[in-house]
Design an enzyme around this catalytic site. Structure first.
Site, PDB file in Angstrom:
ATOM      1  CD  GLU A 163       2.177 -11.861  16.706  1.00 25.45           C
ATOM      2  OE1 GLU A 163       1.888 -10.675  16.926  1.00 25.45           O
ATOM      3  OE2 GLU A 163       1.906 -12.781  17.503  1.00 25.45           O
ATOM      4  CG  ASN A 202      -7.505  -2.507  -5.817  1.00 27.66           C
ATOM      5  OD1 ASN A 202      -6.592  -3.281  -5.553  1.00 27.66           O
ATOM      6  ND2 ASN A 202      -7.824  -1.517  -4.988  1.00 27.66           N
ATOM      7  CD1 TRP A 203     -12.515  -5.728  -9.802  1.00 25.39           C
ATOM      8  CD2 TRP A 203     -11.626  -5.189 -11.784  1.00 25.39           C
ATOM      9  NE1 TRP A 203     -11.859  -6.841 -10.288  1.00 25.39           N
ATOM     10  CE2 TRP A 203     -11.308  -6.538 -11.500  1.00 25.39           C
ATOM     11  CE3 TRP A 203     -11.161  -4.622 -12.973  1.00 25.39           C
ATOM     12  CZ2 TRP A 203     -10.563  -7.328 -12.372  1.00 25.39           C
ATOM     13  CZ3 TRP A 203     -10.413  -5.415 -13.847  1.00 25.39           C
ATOM     14  CH2 TRP A 203     -10.134  -6.740 -13.537  1.00 25.39           C
ATOM     15  CG  ASP A 253      -2.004   1.010   1.154  1.00 27.11           C
ATOM     16  OD1 ASP A 253      -2.295   1.503   0.038  1.00 27.11           O
ATOM     17  OD2 ASP A 253      -2.583   1.333   2.205  1.00 27.11           O
ATOM     18  CB  THR A 265     -12.937  -8.151  -5.061  1.00 25.50           C
ATOM     19  OG1 THR A 265     -12.844  -7.944  -3.643  1.00 25.50           O
ATOM     20  CG2 THR A 265     -12.639  -9.606  -5.355  1.00 25.50           C
TER      21      THR A 265
HETATM   22  C1  FPP Z   1      -2.220  -0.026  -3.225  1.00 23.92           C
HETATM   23  O1  FPP Z   1      -1.654   1.272  -3.179  1.00 23.92           O
HETATM   24  C2  FPP Z   1      -1.642  -0.761  -4.358  1.00 23.92           C
HETATM   25  C3  FPP Z   1      -2.376  -1.350  -5.360  1.00 23.92           C
HETATM   26  C4  FPP Z   1      -3.836  -1.309  -5.420  1.00 23.92           C
HETATM   27  C5  FPP Z   1      -1.703  -2.032  -6.496  1.00 23.92           C
HETATM   28  C6  FPP Z   1      -0.481  -2.826  -6.141  1.00 23.92           C
HETATM   29  C7  FPP Z   1       0.218  -3.181  -7.391  1.00 23.92           C
HETATM   30  C8  FPP Z   1       1.553  -3.182  -7.567  1.00 23.92           C
HETATM   31  C9  FPP Z   1       2.536  -2.924  -6.490  1.00 23.92           C
HETATM   32  C10 FPP Z   1       2.119  -3.480  -8.902  1.00 23.92           C
HETATM   33  C11 FPP Z   1       1.848  -4.919  -9.267  1.00 23.92           C
HETATM   34  C12 FPP Z   1       2.925  -5.529 -10.020  1.00 23.92           C
HETATM   35  C13 FPP Z   1       3.799  -6.415  -9.515  1.00 23.92           C
HETATM   36  C14 FPP Z   1       4.811  -6.975 -10.410  1.00 23.92           C
HETATM   37  C15 FPP Z   1       3.798  -6.846  -8.091  1.00 23.92           C
HETATM   38  P1  FPP Z   1      -2.594   2.523  -3.462  1.00 23.92           P
HETATM   39  O2  FPP Z   1      -2.602   2.795  -4.919  1.00 23.92           O
HETATM   40  O3  FPP Z   1      -3.950   2.280  -2.866  1.00 23.92           O
HETATM   41  O4  FPP Z   1      -1.861   3.657  -2.686  1.00 23.92           O
HETATM   42  P2  FPP Z   1      -2.527   4.941  -2.002  1.00 23.92           P
HETATM   43  O5  FPP Z   1      -3.337   4.422  -0.828  1.00 23.92           O
HETATM   44  O6  FPP Z   1      -1.345   5.741  -1.584  1.00 23.92           O
HETATM   45  O7  FPP Z   1      -3.380   5.622  -3.034  1.00 23.92           O
END
Ligand code: FPP
Length: 240
Positions: free
Chosen positions: A207, A68-69, A20, A66
């Site tokens: 943990e 994130n769409w 995150d 689910t």
């Molecule tokens: C949450 O941060 C992150 C995601 C929803 C996407 C995670 C995806 C990746 C790290 C890339 C995937 C690829 C590989 C190869 C692992 P956020 O966008 O919600 O952050 P924010 O809370 O600061 O907006």
């Protein structure tokens, strides 16, 4: 702290991470959110390599939920492109790296090409046993449990299962995480103090370590610090 916990300094067998803070990392730099996810993909590579060095056997990462769409089409397709790129790379280097891949989540909603890459990575790496990466993709913990219950109900309907036989172990065997030990340690960077539908069944005794670093900045030193904190905890599993 028990004597056992003081002397056992091995890293956890299974670490799970909510990756995150990519969006905030990008915003701080005046960049598009997708640039944050690209930096997040690098942080994943770094962390996976370090876990391997430490001898961690299972690494589970929350790559796409689910929920994130709901994000913009541009952001969703940016994340999917990064995942596809990573899997192509992983398939190319498979014989060298020997990483076993599993995918938790409902893959049916992914594009046919991404789904194909996931299934190929899973089947071609199935013989490896050193280190396993579980990608949670279109994953929600409640959705996982609903799909497991539906699959069990279907087996009952077909006469292959009996409701009287239901146990925690049997339900576990219908989950995406079947045959994977529960994570001992769950890490959530970025300062949020929630679990957000991540592995609710599997983490009842885990943990949790919440950290203020944003995921793209997550370093081997941060992982060391989380493991250090894990070792400081007194894991009693409900015992006295
Ligand atoms: C949450 O941060 C992150 C995601 C929803 C996407 C995670 C995806 C990746 C790290 C890339 C995937 C690829 C590989 C190869 C692992 P956020 O966008 O919600 O952050 P924010 O809370 O600061 O907006």
């Amino acid at each position: 702290m028990s004597a056992e916990n003081r002397t056992d300094r091995r890293p956890p067998r299974h670490i799970a991470i909510i990756m995150d803070g990519n969006g905030r990392w990008a915003k701080k730099r005046g960049l598009a959110r997708t640039a944050g996810h690209a930096a997040g993909a690098e942080a994943f590579r770094r962390t996976a390599n370090y876990c391997r060095t430490l001898g961690v056997e299972y690494l589970t990462v929350y790559a796409f939920s689910t929920e994130n769409w709901k994000r913009s089409e541009e952001e969703v397709s940016g994340i999917m492109t990064l995942l596809a790129r990573y899997l192509r790379e992983a398939l190319r280097d498979m014989e060298k790296n020997h990483v076993r891949f599993r995918f938790f989540g409902d893959l049916s909603r992914l594009s046919p090409e991404l789904r194909r890459l996931c299934l190929e990575a899973q089947s071609r790496s199935d013989e490896y046993h050193e280190v396993q990466v579980n990608f949670c993709l279109n994953y929600g913990g409640r959705d996982e449990i609903v799909r497991a219950v539906k699959a069990f109900a279907q087996d009952v309907r077909e006469g292959k299962a009996d409701p009287d036989d239901m146990t925690e172990e049997l339900l576990s065997s219908y989950l995406d995480s079947a045959n994977v030990p529960d994570p001992e340690l769950v890490i959530r960077p970025s300062g949020e103090l929630r679990t957000s539908n991540f592995l609710p069944w599997q983490t009842v005794y885990s943990e949790f370590v919440f950290m203020n670093v944003l995921w793209p900045d997550f370093s081997p030193e941060d992982l060391d610090a989380a493991i250090e904190e894990y070792h400081r905890r007194n894991r009693r599993f409900g015992g006295a």
